[in-house]
Design a protein around this motif. Structure first.
Motif, PDB file in Angstrom:
ATOM      1  N   UNK A 823      58.098  14.644 -81.035  1.00  0.00           N
ATOM      2  CA  UNK A 823      57.725  15.575 -79.967  1.00  0.00           C
ATOM      3  C   UNK A 823      57.491  14.791 -78.685  1.00  0.00           C
ATOM      4  N   UNK A 824      58.012  15.305 -77.572  1.00  0.00           N
ATOM      5  CA  UNK A 824      57.820  14.622 -76.286  1.00  0.00           C
ATOM      6  C   UNK A 824      57.329  15.591 -75.226  1.00  0.00           C
ATOM      7  N   UNK A 825      56.595  15.049 -74.238  1.00  0.00           N
ATOM      8  CA  UNK A 825      56.209  15.840 -73.067  1.00  0.00           C
ATOM      9  C   UNK A 825      56.702  15.078 -71.853  1.00  0.00           C
ATOM     10  N   UNK A 826      57.179  15.812 -70.803  1.00  0.00           N
ATOM     11  CA  UNK A 826      57.684  15.098 -69.626  1.00  0.00           C
ATOM     12  C   UNK A 826      57.085  15.672 -68.354  1.00  0.00           C
ATOM     13  N   UNK A 829      56.426  19.327 -66.814  1.00  0.00           N
ATOM     14  CA  UNK A 829      55.563  20.233 -67.583  1.00  0.00           C
ATOM     15  C   UNK A 829      56.279  20.892 -68.750  1.00  0.00           C
ATOM     16  N   UNK A 830      57.287  20.183 -69.291  1.00  0.00           N
ATOM     17  CA  UNK A 830      58.008  20.719 -70.450  1.00  0.00           C
ATOM     18  C   UNK A 830      57.651  19.937 -71.707  1.00  0.00           C
ATOM     19  N   UNK A 831      57.822  20.615 -72.865  1.00  0.00           N
ATOM     20  CA  UNK A 831      57.782  19.937 -74.161  1.00  0.00           C
ATOM     21  C   UNK A 831      59.201  19.970 -74.726  1.00  0.00           C
ATOM     22  N   UNK A 832      59.561  18.943 -75.495  1.00  0.00           N
ATOM     23  CA  UNK A 832      60.841  19.022 -76.215  1.00  0.00           C
ATOM     24  C   UNK A 832      60.718  18.248 -77.513  1.00  0.00           C
ATOM     25  N   UNK A 833      61.562  18.601 -78.468  1.00  0.00           N
ATOM     26  CA  UNK A 833      61.536  17.921 -79.764  1.00  0.00           C
ATOM     27  C   UNK A 833      62.924  17.358 -80.029  1.00  0.00           C
ATOM     28  N   UNK A 935      64.858  18.669 -62.956  1.00  0.00           N
ATOM     29  CA  UNK A 935      65.771  18.560 -61.800  1.00  0.00           C
ATOM     30  C   UNK A 935      67.220  18.757 -62.207  1.00  0.00           C
ATOM     31  N   UNK A 936      67.529  18.428 -63.465  1.00  0.00           N
ATOM     32  CA  UNK A 936      68.929  18.444 -63.886  1.00  0.00           C
ATOM     33  C   UNK A 936      69.380  19.801 -64.437  1.00  0.00           C
ATOM     34  N   UNK A 937      68.461  20.505 -65.129  1.00  0.00           N
ATOM     35  CA  UNK A 937      68.945  21.699 -65.840  1.00  0.00           C
ATOM     36  C   UNK A 937      67.821  22.703 -66.062  1.00  0.00           C
ATOM     37  N   UNK A 938      68.219  23.942 -66.321  1.00  0.00           N
ATOM     38  CA  UNK A 938      67.286  24.974 -66.778  1.00  0.00           C
ATOM     39  C   UNK A 938      67.936  25.629 -67.989  1.00  0.00           C
ATOM     40  N   UNK A 939      67.266  25.563 -69.150  1.00  0.00           N
ATOM     41  CA  UNK A 939      67.830  26.201 -70.352  1.00  0.00           C
ATOM     42  C   UNK A 939      66.743  27.023 -71.014  1.00  0.00           C
ATOM     43  N   UNK A 940      67.159  28.075 -71.704  1.00  0.00           N
ATOM     44  CA  UNK A 940      66.178  28.941 -72.371  1.00  0.00           C
ATOM     45  C   UNK A 940      65.411  28.169 -73.442  1.00  0.00           C
ATOM     46  N   UNK A 941      64.139  28.539 -73.611  1.00  0.00           N
ATOM     47  CA  UNK A 941      63.328  27.895 -74.639  1.00  0.00           C
ATOM     48  C   UNK A 941      63.961  28.141 -75.999  1.00  0.00           C
ATOM     49  N   UNK A 942      63.893  27.135 -76.879  1.00  0.00           N
ATOM     50  CA  UNK A 942      64.395  27.351 -78.243  1.00  0.00           C
ATOM     51  C   UNK A 942      63.547  26.571 -79.232  1.00  0.00           C
ATOM     52  N   UNK A 943      63.411  27.151 -80.405  1.00  0.00           N
ATOM     53  CA  UNK A 943      62.665  26.545 -81.516  1.00  0.00           C
ATOM     54  C   UNK A 943      61.210  26.236 -81.192  1.00  0.00           C
ATOM     55  N   UNK A 944      60.688  26.868 -80.135  1.00  0.00           N
ATOM     56  CA  UNK A 944      59.255  26.821 -79.846  1.00  0.00           C
ATOM     57  C   UNK A 944      58.781  28.261 -79.729  1.00  0.00           C
ATOM     58  N   UNK A 945      57.594  28.535 -80.227  1.00  0.00           N
ATOM     59  CA  UNK A 945      57.009  29.871 -80.076  1.00  0.00           C
ATOM     60  C   UNK A 945      55.787  29.783 -79.185  1.00  0.00           C
ATOM     61  N   UNK A 946      55.526  30.871 -78.467  1.00  0.00           N
ATOM     62  CA  UNK A 946      54.367  30.942 -77.585  1.00  0.00           C
ATOM     63  C   UNK A 946      53.208  31.561 -78.370  1.00  0.00           C
ATOM     64  N   UNK A 947      52.349  30.709 -78.908  1.00  0.00           N
ATOM     65  CA  UNK A 947      51.255  31.174 -79.771  1.00  0.00           C
ATOM     66  C   UNK A 947      50.308  32.117 -79.058  1.00  0.00           C
ATOM     67  N   UNK A 948      50.034  31.850 -77.768  1.00  0.00           N
ATOM     68  CA  UNK A 948      49.112  32.729 -77.020  1.00  0.00           C
ATOM     69  C   UNK A 948      49.670  34.138 -76.928  1.00  0.00           C
ATOM     70  N   UNK A 949      50.984  34.221 -76.717  1.00  0.00           N
ATOM     71  CA  UNK A 949      51.615  35.547 -76.627  1.00  0.00           C
ATOM     72  C   UNK A 949      51.537  36.258 -77.981  1.00  0.00           C
ATOM     73  N   UNK A 950      51.836  35.529 -79.056  1.00  0.00           N
ATOM     74  CA  UNK A 950      51.824  36.148 -80.397  1.00  0.00           C
ATOM     75  C   UNK A 950      50.413  36.621 -80.743  1.00  0.00           C
ATOM     76  N   UNK A 951      49.399  35.817 -80.409  1.00  0.00           N
ATOM     77  CA  UNK A 951      48.022  36.209 -80.741  1.00  0.00           C
ATOM     78  C   UNK A 951      47.544  37.396 -79.909  1.00  0.00           C
TER      79      UNK A 951
END
Length: 986
Positions: A823-826, A829-833, A935-951
């Motif tokens: 898991x990485x953070x950059x 303000x994004x996370x990626x795996x 700066x390079x790209x914008x792609x839809x979130x994938x394989x991550x869920x928004x726990x706050x939204x689900x709760x």
């Protein structure tokens, strides 16, 4: 609503500026160097098409709109390429979509000028706050005053006409700037020191001398400005504090109470507001008084009369005597007597009864005593040859069990104890309860009885003692405590066993039936259950080796552990001196304490007065090691001094300090041990940050041992750069030094001393800032080159690169989730795996870390750590879900949990249904916000869920829940259950 990002342009170094024209004609945004974006309003207040205007000034320090100009006019504070600072004004011509030279400008300001304050009419103009001067100018007049050197971060206007402003600087000092004037002519500036607050990021003057000080670097405050100074000469009085954990620079997860539950200890705040924060789940007991007492077998509180709202007596039972404590006039507990009580024997139960009476049950008798005279009014004696083993009572009823399985039911009258019913059961009785719930507050129509031998719990009706329900508990451990109780209007039977397990059943009060059996493990020792109330809500205290408070939320039982070690007995003790308190019997001690608010997280602050940057815990020495810095005045020059400090992990007091060299920063700290050496050490990595160097060229690795609570330097090793990261690795020490990964072994010299010796290394990084290890694998987070995977080869004593992510990510933190997924953070303000592709067909495929998940978190993550803030109850479905905790600059503590595939698919479907029903703040689209964006790209979130939204599903109205339940094809109850299981992860 719209998107204000541009495809070109370099984001500003000094942060984004958003300003609104005082006459509400337009919004101005400075987001990219050299561009000023204008969003006009029409006369109905609707936003119109935005456009950009070229701005010649590239190094903008501040931009503000001026008051009282016929056309919207901005003042721009900027720095030229010779580092001189100037002020320019521009009119915004909306028709031409361009700037027109403004009415005035001011050149060659204070070198430290950094903040503009526009002054309202009638004065107009701006105040320019520098590091050594404050200047007022408006084109025609110019006034300046010198100030004590400081950097002002925030201002707040006091008067509508702008004659007084509050200023907050970076050392937390609050000043009042007064602009004295005669009508529209400025006559002078004056500055007054008011006192100290948190380091202010924003200041809002509310009214009546009350000011809100918002802080990014410490707790925000509500303060009052007094007319008279206090004894320290300060006019500032703090009324209220609002907790802020930010910026969390580092943290560690520890189990300080040794109760199997993690707590997070953060390095929070900055400058003088630096602190450690202990964040934990569960409930704290704040001890008010305590007394040493050995061998307590039971505790009950009694009121001196039925009408008294407060408790007076505390009955403490021992194996062969009973002692009674009472509050005296000095609000101290002292021993007293209740004449009618039998003191030479252990009390099994006592209770206030109707008709202003007290009832006491001992092994030989039940005694009824008058509250007023304290004399014995009636007595029921156990039949000869029998003694009472367990007993319980309420204001009108007594239920007791003697040896041989006899169950006896008595009723309490006015001065009378009447035996109503007697029953012999086939086995011995282990526990009883007749706690009244439901309509009648003084009597119960049901009795709960726990049995030996067949290990069952039975419900009898009162007064007839007819058996209604028998529930076999299974297993071989007897029930030790039963309790009939009601939470949120739902009736339950709780039944605790001798091995720390707890059963809960729904109890039907009319039929006595038990249903919906559930079992949880709360500890390993026998549990005693007692109810208490706090803020008009019922709670149950389960006393054992892992004391727990049981309560209900959304009609669901929740378990919150208490920050105490073993508790054998507890009772509510609501005396006048200690309102809403609990009396608690621990090993050799009786204490009285109040209970924290029963909520999710509790935060305790340890103010340091300096900035802690790195932290780690050492179990063996029961200490924390921190790297910290403080600003000190040396010969009137302010310099940073860096320390390695040792803190006791219970008291959080400094016990030892090692001062680093001038210009030397502590960059990393770990606790580790080495091969062939039984000792445990703190290893600290440092860097010499010299003003003339872009990147440190030297540093040190310091190895400390803790001896008699003191830091002893055992070895040091010079390095050719900053030691950004340290890891214990196969009995050796792995260091990240500038662009290199270096492995050191711990060698024994001939003279018996130890030293670090370089074994092997790996080049090829730009700056290796974050390193995590697992087995022989090393995962590196680089300044610019994303994540790479290295492997240590034992036979060859070499480290080689196995795979890497070829995307350019500016990393801020990394963590290994499992053998294959990292898991990485950059810094956008994004996370990626990423996943290791071991099964790839070609070397090229195997050498590439494949990006398997992307998500926009909206937070700058500084650190990931494995761990959890909650007790993992073995019975819960979430018990096996691994979690990682993260800490961010804004002070957010978050949890990233790794879900099984089917669990993920179910929740993803739920999330996509929720997005249709729940709208984002300001109408922003959830998909757009959570899209991975750099700066390079914008792609839809994938394989991550928004726990706050689900709760947030749990907060929806019933019709909305039904709507989602229909589209999911799953019942609302099932959905609630699955989402609530998730909430138990944090």
């Amino acid at each position: 609503m719209g998107d204000v990002s541009d495809r070109i342009g370099r984001p500003t170094d000094n942060g984004q500026v958003g300003i609104i024209d005082p006459d509400c004609r337009l919004i101005g945004l400075h987001l990219y160097d050299g561009l000023f974006k204008v969003i006009p309003f029409d006369n109905k207040g609707q936003l119109k098409e935005a456009f950009n205007i070229r701005l010649e000034e590239l190094q903008v320090l501040d931009i503000r709109f001026l008051y009282g100009c016929s056309k919207p006019t901005i003042a721009v504070l900027y720095q030229d390429n010779k580092d001189a600072r100037h002020l320019k004004t521009y009119e915004v011509a909306l028709k031409d979509k361009d700037f027109i030279e403004g009415p005035w400008s001011q050149n060659n300001l204070d070198n430290g000028a950094g903040l503009l304050i526009p002054v309202p009419l009638p004065l107009g103009g701006v105040v320019i706050i520098g590091e050594e001067t404050i200047v007022y100018c408006n084109g025609s007049s110019f006034k300046a005053i010198p100030i004590r050197p400081s950097i002002t971060r925030a201002y707040g206007r006091v008067d509508p006409d702008g004659s007084r402003f509050l200023l907050g600087d970076n050392s937390g000092l609050l000043h009042l700037l007064v602009i004295s004037h005669e009508r529209e002519r400025i006559t002078g500036l004056k500055i007054e020191h008011l006192g100290e607050t948190s380091v202010a990021s924003s200041i809002s003057y509310l009214d009546n001398a009350v000011v809100y000080v918002g802080s990014k670097y410490g707790d925000s405050q509500l303060v009052k400005l007094n007319l008279q100074p206090d004894e320290k000469g300060s006019y500032v009085e703090v009324l209220e504090k609002y907790v802020n954990l930010g910026p969390i620079v580092d943290f560690c997860v520890v189990d300080l109470e040794r109760q199997g539950q993690g707590q997070v200890v953060t390095c929070s705040g900055a400058y003088k507001d630096g602190s450690l924060r202990i964040v934990r789940n569960g409930i704290g007991i704040n001890e008010q008084a305590s007394v040493e007492l050995q061998g307590i077998k039971g505790l009950w509180s009694l009121r001196s009369s039925t009408t008294d709202p407060n408790d007076t007596f505390l009955v403490v039972s021992f194996i062969s005597e009973t002692r009674i404590l009472a509050m005296n006039m000095e609000d101290e507990l002292e021993e007293t007597e209740i004449e009618g009580f039998y003191a030479q024997s252990q009390t099994l139960f006592c209770q206030n009864a109707l008709y202003d009476q007290l009832v006491q049950v001992t092994a030989s008798s039940v005694r009824l005593v008058s509250c007023a005279s304290r004399e014995l009014r009636d007595i029921w004696n156990a039949p000869s040859g029998f003694s009472v083993n367990v007993a319980t009572a309420n204001p009108t009823q007594v239920l007791l069990a003697t040896g041989g399985g006899h169950l006896v039911y008595l009723e309490i009258g006015n001065g009378k104890l009447a035996q109503v019913k007697h029953l012999q059961l086939e086995y011995e009785i282990s526990c009883l309860d007749i706690n009244p719930i439901g309509e009648k507050t003084n009597s119960s129509s049901l009795a709960a009885v726990g049995m030996w031998t067949d290990i069952s719990v039975r419900i009898f009706s009162l007064p007839s003692l007819d058996l209604i329900t028998k529930e076999n508990l299974g297993g071989e451990i007897i029930p030790r405590s039963v309790l009939i109780c009601a939470f949120e209007g739902v009736s339950y039977l709780l039944c605790a066993l001798g091995d720390g397990h707890l059963f809960n059943f729904l109890l039907n009060l009319t039929t006595g039936e038990l249903s919906n059996r559930k079992k949880v493990s709360l500890g390993t020792q026998p549990i005693t259950l007692r109810t208490f109330s706090s803020k008009d809500t019922t709670y149950v205290f389960a006393a054992s080796d892992r004391p727990t408070v049981i309560y209900s939320s959304n009609k669901k039982l929740l378990y919150s552990n208490v920050n105490l070690k073993e508790v054998s007995h507890m009772c509510p003790f609501n005396s006048a001196a200690f309102p809403d308190s609990l009396a608690i019997a621990k090993e050799g001690e009786l204490s009285i304490g109040t209970i924290d608010d029963i909520q999710k997280l509790h935060i305790r602050s340890i103010p340091l007065g300096e900035h802690a940057r790195r932290i780690c815990h050492q179990e063996q020495s029961r200490t924390f090691g921190i790297c910290s810095l403080r600003n000190c005045l040396i010969n009137n020059d302010e310099t940073e001094i860096h320390f390695v400090r040792l803190l006791d992990d219970q008291t959080f007091e400094f016990v030892s300090t090692y001062q680093l060299d001038t210009f030397e920063y502590g960059c990393s700290i770990i606790s580790c041990s080495f091969s062939d050496d039984n000792n445990v050490y703190y290893c600290v990595g440092t860097a010499y940050v010299l003003p003339e160097e872009n990147e440190p060229t030297k540093g040190r690795i310091l190895v400390f041992a803790v001896e008699d609570g003191k830091l002893q330097l055992i070895a040091e090793k010079e390095t050719k750069g900053a030691v950004y990261s340290l890891n214990a690795f196969n009995g050796k020490l792995l260091a990240a030094i500038n662009q290199k990964i270096q492995l050191y072994k711990w060698m024994l010299r001939e003279d018996g001393t130890r030293e670090l010796q370089s074994e092997c290394g790996h080049h090829g990084h730009i700056l290796a800032l974050y390193v995590q290890t697992r087995g022989d694998f090393i995962v590196v987070g680089d300044l610019m080159k994303s994540i790479s995977l290295l492997l240590y080869k034992h036979e060859e004593g070499a480290i080689e690169e196995r795979a890497r992510d070829y995307n350019a990510n500016w990393m801020t933190a990394v963590e290994i989730l499992d053998d294959d997924v990292y898991l990485g953070a950059e810094n956008n303000f994004n996370l990626f795996a990423v996943r290791k592709n071991s099964d790839g067909a070609t070397d090229e495929e195997r050498g590439r870390l494949e990006v398997v998940g992307e998500f926009h978190l909206g937070e700058f993550v500084n650190r990931f750590r494995h761990g959890s803030l909650v007790m993992r109850l073995p019975d819960s479905e979430t018990g096996g879900i691994p979690t990682v905790i993260f800490g961010t600059v804004n002070g957010v503590i978050g949890i990233a949990a790794s879900l099984a595939h089917d669990h993920y698919v179910f929740l993803e479907k739920l999330q996509s249904n929720l997005v249709k029903v729940i709208k984002g703040v300001g109408g922003l689209s959830h998909d757009q916000w959570r899209s991975f964006n750099n700066e390079k790209k914008t792609v839809e979130a994938r394989n991550f869920l928004d726990g706050d939204l689900i709760e947030s599903f749990l907060d929806l109205s019933r019709p909305r829940m039904d709507e989602i339940s229909k589209s999911m094809g799953v019942s609302v109850e099932e959905l609630c259950k699955r989402v609530e299981e998730l909430t138990r992860l944090h």
